[in-house]
Design an enzyme around this catalytic site. Structure first.
Site, short mmCIF file in Angstrom:
data_model
loop_
_atom_site.label_atom_id
_atom_site.label_comp_id
_atom_site.label_asym_id
_atom_site.label_seq_id
_atom_site.Cartn_x
_atom_site.Cartn_y
_atom_site.Cartn_z
N ASP A 100 0.99 -0.92 0.20
CA ASP A 100 -0.04 -0.02 -0.22
C ASP A 100 0.66 1.18 0.20
OD1 ASP A 100 -2.85 1.23 0.61
OD2 ASP A 100 -1.43 2.45 1.96
N GLU A 150 1.05 5.51 0.46
CA GLU A 150 0.32 6.92 0.77
C GLU A 150 1.14 7.79 -0.14
OE1 GLU A 150 -2.22 6.87 2.52
OE2 GLU A 150 -2.27 4.93 3.34
N GLU A 164 -2.06 15.63 4.90
CA GLU A 164 -1.55 15.49 6.40
C GLU A 164 -2.68 15.03 7.19
OE1 GLU A 164 1.96 18.59 7.62
OE2 GLU A 164 0.14 19.58 7.33
N HIS A 178 -5.38 4.39 6.19
CA HIS A 178 -4.90 5.57 5.56
C HIS A 178 -3.16 5.36 6.19
CE1 HIS A 178 -8.49 5.94 3.74
NE2 HIS A 178 -8.94 6.32 4.79
N ASP A 229 -2.74 -0.62 6.26
CA ASP A 229 -3.49 -1.06 5.12
C ASP A 229 -3.12 -1.89 4.66
OD1 ASP A 229 -5.08 1.53 5.78
OD2 ASP A 229 -4.63 2.47 3.89
#
Length: 216
Positions: free
Chosen positions: A24, A26, A70, A164, A169
């Site tokens: 995953d 971000e 953020e 997240h 995740d």
């Protein structure tokens, strides 16, 4: 975390699609084509249905991230200030992947970032990609929706952490993947689920899922 250990034992299977790297990302935004970059990678290696390794790193994208990102991820500019450059982290992650096949929830998103970041450092990977989101839409047509958090609750998968964030995740996707493999085993009557079967299922029309399993 005891619930997670019990879950791994319950859904452990023997070979094939249960030996993969689940990952995953971000990111700073939705698309590397628009200049967005990765800011965190999380991954777990499944071997015979058991998590054997974890990989997690924040990475500096070379610019400040927005207040929205953020707030959405909990990753701040201060946290990224001391992180390694994206190129360094992605080189390490390419080594971590090795020859394994890959799984992600909404894999088209993660694959775009993985491909874009590895292309920047002239690296690649030999494995195939499977999407747990697409598979869940075929298997769990009665689920309220097919977001990762919804499916984790719908399948009663235990977990402690925050969605997240990349590693959490990835872990939850791995447990969901194993739950789906168990359901596929029951419907296909196969003792081992080939990775190719799952990728083919993800491309099958929802109305044809029953006949798909009958062919196997």
């Amino acid at each position: 975390m005891a619930g997670l250990r019990l879950f791994r034992q319950e859904y452990a299977v023997q070979s094939g699609a249960e030996s993969v790297v689940v990952l995953d990302f971000e990111t700073t935004g939705l698309s590397p084509d628009n200049g967005d970059r990765a800011i965190e990678i999380g991954a777990v290696r499944l071997q015979n249905g058991i998590i054997t390794e974890r990989f997690q790193q924040l990475m500096d994208p070379g610019r400040r991230i927005s207040p929205f990102i953020e707030d959405y991820t909990g990753i701040t500019n201060a946290m990224l200030a001391d992180a390694a450059p994206v190129s360094t982290v992605m080189a390490d992650f390419a080594d971590f992947i090795g020859d394994d096949n890959l799984v992600a929830h909404n894999a088209s998103f993660d694959k775009r970032f993985l491909d874009a970041e590895l292309a920047r450092i002239s690296r690649s990977y030999p494995g195939a990609f499977a999407c747990s989101l697409l598979v869940s839409r075929r298997l769990y047509q009665d689920s309220p929706d097919h977001k990762l958090g919804t499916l984790v609750r719908w399948k009663n998968i235990a977990g402690e952490g925050n969605f997240h964030r990349a590693l959490y995740d990835a872990e939850m996707t791995a447990y969901l993947w194993l739950a789906m493999l168990e359901d596929i085993r029951e419907q296909s009557r196969l003792s081992d689920v080939p990775f190719d079967l799952v990728t083919q299922l993800s491309k099958t029309a929802k109305k044809s899922v029953g006949s798909f399993f009958s062919r196997w």
